[in-house]
Motif scaffolding. Sequence first.
Motif, PDB file in Angstrom:
ATOM      1  N   TRP A 134      22.923  -3.309 -14.683  1.00 11.72           N
ATOM      2  CA  TRP A 134      21.672  -2.619 -14.351  1.00 11.72           C
ATOM      3  C   TRP A 134      20.592  -3.523 -13.755  1.00 11.72           C
ATOM      4  O   TRP A 134      19.559  -3.046 -13.306  1.00 11.72           O
ATOM      5  N   LEU A 150      24.182   6.743 -14.594  1.00 14.75           N
ATOM      6  CA  LEU A 150      23.574   5.483 -15.040  1.00 14.75           C
ATOM      7  C   LEU A 150      23.033   4.667 -13.866  1.00 14.75           C
ATOM      8  O   LEU A 150      22.130   3.842 -14.037  1.00 14.75           O
ATOM      9  N   TRP A 184      19.020   2.793 -20.211  1.00 13.64           N
ATOM     10  CA  TRP A 184      19.941   1.669 -20.343  1.00 13.64           C
ATOM     11  C   TRP A 184      19.805   0.964 -21.691  1.00 13.64           C
ATOM     12  O   TRP A 184      20.759   0.370 -22.188  1.00 13.64           O
ATOM     13  N   ARG A 242      14.470   2.940 -15.556  1.00 10.25           N
ATOM     14  CA  ARG A 242      15.768   2.601 -16.137  1.00 10.25           C
ATOM     15  C   ARG A 242      15.805   2.814 -17.645  1.00 10.25           C
ATOM     16  O   ARG A 242      16.887   2.860 -18.235  1.00 10.25           O
TER      17      ARG A 242
END
Length: 427
Positions: A289, A326, A262, A341
């Motif tokens: 996120w 994602l 991310w 992440r």
Amino acid sequence: MNKDNVKGLDIPGTINDSLTELLRHGARGLIEKAVETELQFFLSHYENVTDLHGRKTVVRNGYLPERDVLTGLGSITVKVPKVRDRSGAGVKFNSAIVPPYVRKAKQVEAALPWLYLRGISTGNMQDALSVLLGDEAKGLSPAVVSRLKAQWSEDYLAWNRRDLADEKVVYLWADGIYSTLRGEDDHLCLLVIIGVNERGEKRLLALSDGYRESKASWLALLQDLTARGPKTAPKLAIGDGALGFWAALDEAWPQTRCQPCWVHKTANVLNELPKAIHGKAKAGLHEIWMAETKAQAEKAFDRFVRDFGAKYPKATGVLSKDREVLLSFYDFPAEHWAHIRTTNPIESTFATIRHRTTRTKNCVSRNTLLGLVFQLALSAERSWLKLRGFDRLPEVIKGVKFQDGIAVLDEVNDIEYKQQNVATDSN
């Protein structure tokens, strides 16, 4: 206050030198005691081994010649005991604390590659360490440092051939590291893979050079990793947006799920936006996120595309093309989200290489560069912390499904999993 005390205070350096000598003397005593303990443990293995005359075959036999070992306190003289083997089998005692021929403590040796990456050339290494070690640094001549760099290369080659059959990798992070350190080929970059095993321990799995971040380079690295182990494919791979890695992963380990970083994705999106709205865009991406559930993340995703899509279709296109992967992290334990992440384990470890100055005038060979980075990575690996929530890894390995970070167990799987935990606890 007597005259002696006054005299000592008149020369501050005298007090410091006395303290240093005291520390060195204490360090020598500790080393000798530790090595003596090693020797007693070694001799205990041969306690009942005797010859035809009833004499012990392995006995202590004085000491090896004293030698100086360079440490953070300077040079310390140590002596290591030796043994005699009357059986003729060639049994020898080698101390793990002071191995044969060692001349430098690990802390001093570990400092050398860091100094080198900070722009200290081979010829200036002795002057740099003299600030810390004083005259004892004279043993680190350019020739000595050059031999040490050659040893780094040999250590790297041996490490790169090690057996990984016993490694069970659950997650892995992959990234390509570009550096201003000048090598033989300006197009080369370092390909790095860090994995976490079933115990939550992070390990440097692979380190190689490749032509940029092409599929061929990544595939060769993954295939070599597969050939030496591990036996099972990782559950999740975390990487940046390099298409070469994802294409190679799909061929080498098609069952491994993908999680783009991310941090990298945010940077790529911002590159397509005016700087004036970076703050607003970052906040919008952060809402995606950092959402508590995948459903909330999907809504934040739609909101970002709605707010920026009309004026900046390239930016939303960069984001939307990886929409499904994602959000992969929502299907894994919530305790692991902070780790999976982003590619932060690699980014933080190799930050020094990324920002390395260009002070070194000489071109660095491929082997020297790989050996140098390998030593840095090994030093960093010793300080890596376990994965937070590592006790959830057995569930991931078993294939337990997670929804929004929470394990979803049907009645059959729940009973089976509890039985496995009871059996593990009883063992």
